[in-house]
Design an enzyme around this catalytic site. Structure first.
Site, PDB file in Angstrom:
ATOM      1  N   TYR A  55       0.843  -1.195   0.000  1.00  0.00           N
ATOM      2  CA  TYR A  55       0.000   0.000   0.000  1.00  0.00           C
ATOM      3  C   TYR A  55       0.880   1.247   0.000  1.00  0.00           C
ATOM      4  O   TYR A  55       1.597   1.513   0.972  1.00  0.00           O
ATOM      5  CB  TYR A  55      -0.915   0.035   1.220  1.00  0.00           C
ATOM      6  CG  TYR A  55      -1.904  -1.101   1.315  1.00  0.00           C
ATOM      7  CD1 TYR A  55      -2.281  -1.841   0.190  1.00  0.00           C
ATOM      8  CD2 TYR A  55      -2.491  -1.432   2.534  1.00  0.00           C
ATOM      9  CE1 TYR A  55      -3.196  -2.878   0.291  1.00  0.00           C
ATOM     10  CE2 TYR A  55      -3.405  -2.459   2.637  1.00  0.00           C
ATOM     11  CZ  TYR A  55      -3.748  -3.179   1.523  1.00  0.00           C
ATOM     12  OH  TYR A  55      -4.649  -4.214   1.623  1.00  0.00           O
ATOM     13  N   GLY A 216     -17.910  -1.937   0.423  1.00  0.00           N
ATOM     14  CA  GLY A 216     -17.912  -1.922  -1.037  1.00  0.00           C
ATOM     15  C   GLY A 216     -17.083  -0.794  -1.612  1.00  0.00           C
ATOM     16  O   GLY A 216     -17.530  -0.089  -2.521  1.00  0.00           O
TER      17      GLY A 216
END
Length: 326
Positions: A55, A216
Site C-alpha cells: 500500500y 464496497g
C-alpha cells in the site's frame, strides 16, 4: 468495543483498514491527516489496524501506521501482508484480477518470506507483527511452502499469528495443515457475498474471517455519486459512470431502510455483516474522524431478526452491475 476471536487472537469486532490513507488510492492525502485518522480509529476502539507492504510507494502505508501506533503499541493489533511488493530483481507471477489493470504481480517463494517480514518490521518500527498475511497466493508456489516459511517466523518470535488473504477453501485447508491459520481475509459485503465453501472451511477449522472492503470500496455509504481524479476506483467496473448510476438506483431500498432505522447506510452495512457470523470482523477504512467514529459505533448495534429479513429481501433485488477485484 466488543471483541471477537480470530483463531486464538482476540480483536475488536470492527478494525481499521489503512489502505485508504496512502496517496493514489482515493486521491491525494497528506501524512498528517492520515495519522489523525488512525488515531481517531484507535480512540474509537478500532485497535486492529490492517496494512500491507504494497500500500503506497516504498512501504508508505506501513511506515505511516508505524508512526501512528508508536507510543500506543500495546493496545494495537498490527496486521500486515506480503507478496505483492516484490523485491527489485526478483521475478513475479501473474495473479489475474477483474479490475482494468488485469493482473497483480506476486511472489510467495519461501526463500523471500523472511526478507518480506524483516522489511515490514523495519517499516512499522516494531519488534513483532501480530497478524501476518500472505496477500495473494502465488500461482507458481505451493501454498504449503509459503506457509511453512511463515511458520518459521512464528517460531523465531517475529510473528504472532498467521493469516491468508484472497484464498480458496482448498488453499486454506492445505495451509492450515502446515500451521494453524488465525484468519482468512477476503472481500465480503452487502454487494459481494463471501464464497460459501471458504466460509464453511473457516468455520470447520476455527479460522476467523476478516472482511476487507466491507463498505464496497465506499459504495455502501450511499454517498458515492462520482469519482474524482486519482481515485483507484476508476479501475473498478462497478464504479464506471453507467454502472455506478445503476447500482445506486438498485441500492436505494437499503439506503431507505437505514434512514428508517435512524442510522447511516454504512452503519447498517457493517452491522449486517457482523450478524452474518460470530467470527467475522470487518476493517472499514476512512480518512474522516467523524466517519470513523460512526463506523465504530456499528459494532454495538443489534439488528432485530425482522430487520435482518428485510435487509436480505432487499439484497436479493440488489444485483450489482460490474465486477469487483476478484
Amino acid at each position: 468495543m466488543k471483541t471477537r476471536e480470530l483463531g486464538s487472537l482476540k480483536v475488536p469486532a470492527l478494525g481499521f483498514g489503512a489502505m485508504v490513507l496512502s496517496p493514489g488510492m482515493y486521491g491525494d492525502i497528506d501524512d498528517g491527516r492520515a495519522e489523525r485518522a488512525i488515531n481517531a480509529a484507535l480512540d474509537a476502539g478500532a485497535t486492529h489496524v490492517d496494512t500491507s507492504d504494497a500500500y503506497g510507494a516504498d512501504g508508505h502505508n506501513e511506515r505511516l501506521v508505524g508512526r501512528a501506533v508508536k507510543g500506543r503499541r500495546e493496545e494495537v493489533v498490527v496486521a500486515t501482508k506480503f507478496g505483492l511488493a516484490v523485491p527489485e530483481g526478483e521475478e513475479s507471477r501473474s495473479f489475474p484480477v477483474g479490475f482494468a489493470f488485469g493482473e497483480l504481480r506476486v511472489n510467495g517463494e519461501a526463500r523471500l518470506v523472511r526478507r518480506y517480514a524483516e522489511r515490514s518490521l523495519a517499516n512499522l518500527g516494531i519488534d513483532v507483527i501480530d497478524l501476518y498475511y500472505l496477500h495473494y497466493p502465488d500461482p507458481g508456489v505451493p501454498i504449503e511452502e509459503t506457509v511453512g516459511a511463515m511458520a518459521e517466523l512464528v517460531g523465531d518470535g517475529l510473528v504472532r499469528h498467521l493469516g491468508l488473504s484472497n484464498v480458496t477453501a482448498g488453499q486454506l485447508r492445505r495451509a492450515h495443515a502446515v500451521h494453524p491459520v488465525a484468519a482468512v481475509q477476503n472481500e465480503w459485503s452487502m454487494w459481494r457475498p463471501v464464497d460459501a465453501d471458504l466460509l464453511a472451511a473457516a468455520r470447520e477449522l476455527g479460522v476467523g474471517i476478516v472482511a476487507w472492503s466491507p463498505l464496497g470500496s465506499g459504495f455502501l455509504t450511499g454517498t458515492v455519486g462520482s469519482l474524482g481524479e486519482g481515485d483507484f476506483r476508476h479501475n473498478a467496473p462497478r464504479f464506471s459512470a453507467e454502472n455506478l448510476a445503476t447500482n445506486n438506483d438498485r441500492y436505494a431500498p437499503v439506503r431507505d431502510l437505514a434512514v428508517e432505522l435512524g442510522i447511516t447506510p454504512a452503519q447498517l452495512a457493517l452491522a449486517w455483516l457482523l450478524h452474518q457470523d460470530e467470527h467475522v470482523v470487518a476493517i472499514p477504512g476512512s480518512r474522516t474522524p467523524a466517519h470513523i467514529e460512526e463506523n465504530a459505533a456499528a459494532a454495538d448495534f443489534t439488528l432485530h431478526p425482522d430487520t435482518l429479513a428485510r435487509i436480505d429481501r432487499a439484497l436479493t433485488r440488489f444485483d450489482a452491475v460490474g465486477g469487483t477485484l476478484l
